[in-house]
Design an enzyme around this catalytic site. Sequence first.
Site, PDB file in Angstrom:
ATOM      1  N   ARG A  64       0.836  -1.192   0.000  1.00  0.00           N
ATOM      2  CA  ARG A  64       0.000   0.000   0.000  1.00  0.00           C
ATOM      3  C   ARG A  64       0.880   1.254   0.000  1.00  0.00           C
ATOM      4  NH1 ARG A  64      -1.982   1.113   4.221  1.00  0.00           N
ATOM      5  NH2 ARG A  64      -1.150  -0.490   5.622  1.00  0.00           N
ATOM      6  N   LYS A  99      -8.573  -2.513   0.405  1.00  0.00           N
ATOM      7  CA  LYS A  99      -8.538  -1.639   1.575  1.00  0.00           C
ATOM      8  C   LYS A  99      -9.364  -0.380   1.385  1.00  0.00           C
ATOM      9  CE  LYS A  99      -6.175  -4.154   4.394  1.00  0.00           C
ATOM     10  NZ  LYS A  99      -6.883  -4.806   5.520  1.00  0.00           N
ATOM     11  N   HIS A 118     -10.871  -4.451  11.897  1.00  0.00           N
ATOM     12  CA  HIS A 118      -9.746  -5.016  11.152  1.00  0.00           C
ATOM     13  C   HIS A 118      -9.285  -6.252  11.908  1.00  0.00           C
ATOM     14  CE1 HIS A 118      -5.399  -4.594   9.519  1.00  0.00           C
ATOM     15  NE2 HIS A 118      -6.140  -5.275   8.670  1.00  0.00           N
ATOM     16  N   SER A 167      -1.107  -6.009   9.459  1.00  0.00           N
ATOM     17  CA  SER A 167      -0.507  -6.948   8.517  1.00  0.00           C
ATOM     18  C   SER A 167       0.779  -7.535   9.087  1.00  0.00           C
ATOM     19  CB  SER A 167      -0.204  -6.221   7.207  1.00  0.00           C
ATOM     20  OG  SER A 167       0.444  -7.072   6.303  1.00  0.00           O
ATOM     21  N   LYS A 182      -2.951 -12.663  11.839  1.00  0.00           N
ATOM     22  CA  LYS A 182      -4.414 -12.796  11.790  1.00  0.00           C
ATOM     23  C   LYS A 182      -4.858 -13.962  10.925  1.00  0.00           C
ATOM     24  CE  LYS A 182      -5.877  -8.928  10.183  1.00  0.00           C
ATOM     25  NZ  LYS A 182      -4.578  -8.471   9.655  1.00  0.00           N
ATOM     26  N   THR A 183      -4.332 -13.990   9.698  1.00  0.00           N
ATOM     27  CA  THR A 183      -4.749 -15.028   8.757  1.00  0.00           C
ATOM     28  C   THR A 183      -4.273 -16.397   9.213  1.00  0.00           C
ATOM     29  OG1 THR A 183      -4.703 -13.432   6.940  1.00  0.00           O
ATOM     30  CG2 THR A 183      -4.633 -15.765   6.354  1.00  0.00           C
ATOM     31  N   ASP A 243      -9.798 -11.021   7.659  1.00  0.00           N
ATOM     32  CA  ASP A 243      -9.236  -9.672   7.751  1.00  0.00           C
ATOM     33  C   ASP A 243     -10.218  -8.562   8.128  1.00  0.00           C
ATOM     34  OD1 ASP A 243      -6.882  -8.025   7.461  1.00  0.00           O
ATOM     35  OD2 ASP A 243      -7.751  -7.238   5.616  1.00  0.00           O
ATOM     36  N   ARG A 275       1.940 -12.166  -1.465  1.00  0.00           N
ATOM     37  CA  ARG A 275       0.548 -12.378  -1.074  1.00  0.00           C
ATOM     38  C   ARG A 275      -0.125 -13.473  -1.891  1.00  0.00           C
ATOM     39  NH1 ARG A 275      -1.797  -9.399   3.377  1.00  0.00           N
ATOM     40  NH2 ARG A 275      -0.383  -7.656   3.737  1.00  0.00           N
TER      41      ARG A 275
END
Length: 527
Positions: free
Chosen positions: A56, A198, A217, A235, A239-240, A254, A318
């Site tokens: 980003r 996003k 988030h 990130s 989390k994932t 997410d 990713r």
Amino acid sequence: MRMMHALSALETLRNQSNVKKNLNAAQLTEAALSRQEARLTETGALRAATGKYTGRSPKDKFIVKDELSENKVDWGKVNQPISEEIFDKLLGKVIEYLQTKEEVFSFQGFAGADERYHLPIQVINEYAWHNLFARQLFIRPSEEELAAHKPSFTVISAPGVKADPLVDGTNSEAFVIVSFKQRVIVIGGTEYAGEMKKSIFSVMNFLLPQREIMPMHCSANVGEDGDSALFFGLSGTGKTTLSADPNRPLIGDDEHGWSPDGIFNIEGGCYAKCINLSAEKEPEIHGAIKFGTILENVAVDEAGICDYDDGSITENTRAAYPIDHIKGSLPKSLAGHPKTIIFLTADATGVLPPISKLTTEQAMYHFLSGYTSKLAGTERGVTEPEATFSTCFGAPFLPLAPSVYAKMLGEKIREHQAEVYLVNTGWTGGDYHTGSRMKLNYTRTMVQAALRGDLRNTETNQDAIFGLHVPVFIEDVPADLLMPENAWEDKAAYKEKAQNLAVEFHQNFAKFDFIDDVIRQAGPLHR
């Protein structure tokens, strides 16, 4: 008048014959390959490179300041204002550019799995692989839903259109501009697909609180008895990885909303970091990389074999795939209220406990702080971990004031009596240079103990510097790992690092002038 002209041109573009609408995964894959936008890997996944922008670009994201947004948006370095005139000019430039293309790709779907609160969206792309990304990451409509679909928000992306900062009023050649008034997001100059995802999340963070729903988030999963769990974190914090659990169906990885009825996924897919990915450590994610998955910036050889350990392009490699690529994921992506909330941080100083119980006041403090170490590759220019405080674990995506989101979380924790834990997935026994990364199997064991309720009434010790309540014993986790100071050989170095981090917490929290003293005092202990 110019704004109306641009929006009229957008409507014309939507209906042009060069716009290929709602192609399926096979058609978009074939288009991406024939246009030489991407390569096919041995698993059937599509691999694309995003060029200069591999993450980003927050300095290039803007919100149009108009009569709708002026008094609602929390303006500042994150939510940068831009004029309606500049938005209109760049939107017009992007539309004119796409009108000349032989092919343009359009997807219609939804953000928000709960039909009562979902947002109908349309994504228009210059690239076929970008449109496949949108199709897999957002919620795909049924034939009946598609027939009645009317977009409430449109994303239009043309990486081939580059801005001129001196002429267009941007900060660089790239731009991501949201107009809440016109309900349009225009993106140019960057091929990084995550900007689309996003941007819609930012829109939901603006719209949902106005309907008394908390946007979050976080990732989420659910146990056999319907007990959902939330995993907050920026990130690279896990989390994932931690929510992909073979024994707990995945709600989403997410972005979620917390309504009066429970949890719902905002998306229809997952966007997992895959640097150092292995079938042994992360079997669910590894198994999701197949036909229909898009790999970004992953190293691949001539035979189409991926090397997930190769971060030479970026550490921010990713994998984007539909949620049903995760075995056992919930088809409807809906669940009840959470019993357990996990705050994830990748602490590069190595001084935070691997897991600690939080009081409600501590939960509010750490939610507002949103501390982690920004990991390499997540944003442009980040090559080594940097300490960062991201309000509500998602500051880049929050258009409204932090108090809006913090108040909602506090109310929901109290109403549903959720247990909250702070989990450090970062370093132990030293900092980024001298310690080691927390072993994933230990983190999983600790998280599983929290989810089972084993830690609800367990004995704890209070950390002397951060005031955190650290379990004395967790089965299959070394006891000296639980209290960070015990894992450091150099105790003096530990205390110096910990006290320095505590000062940073206090300095960051000073900006919150709306917070009660009881929450402010729930942070690191003053010395």
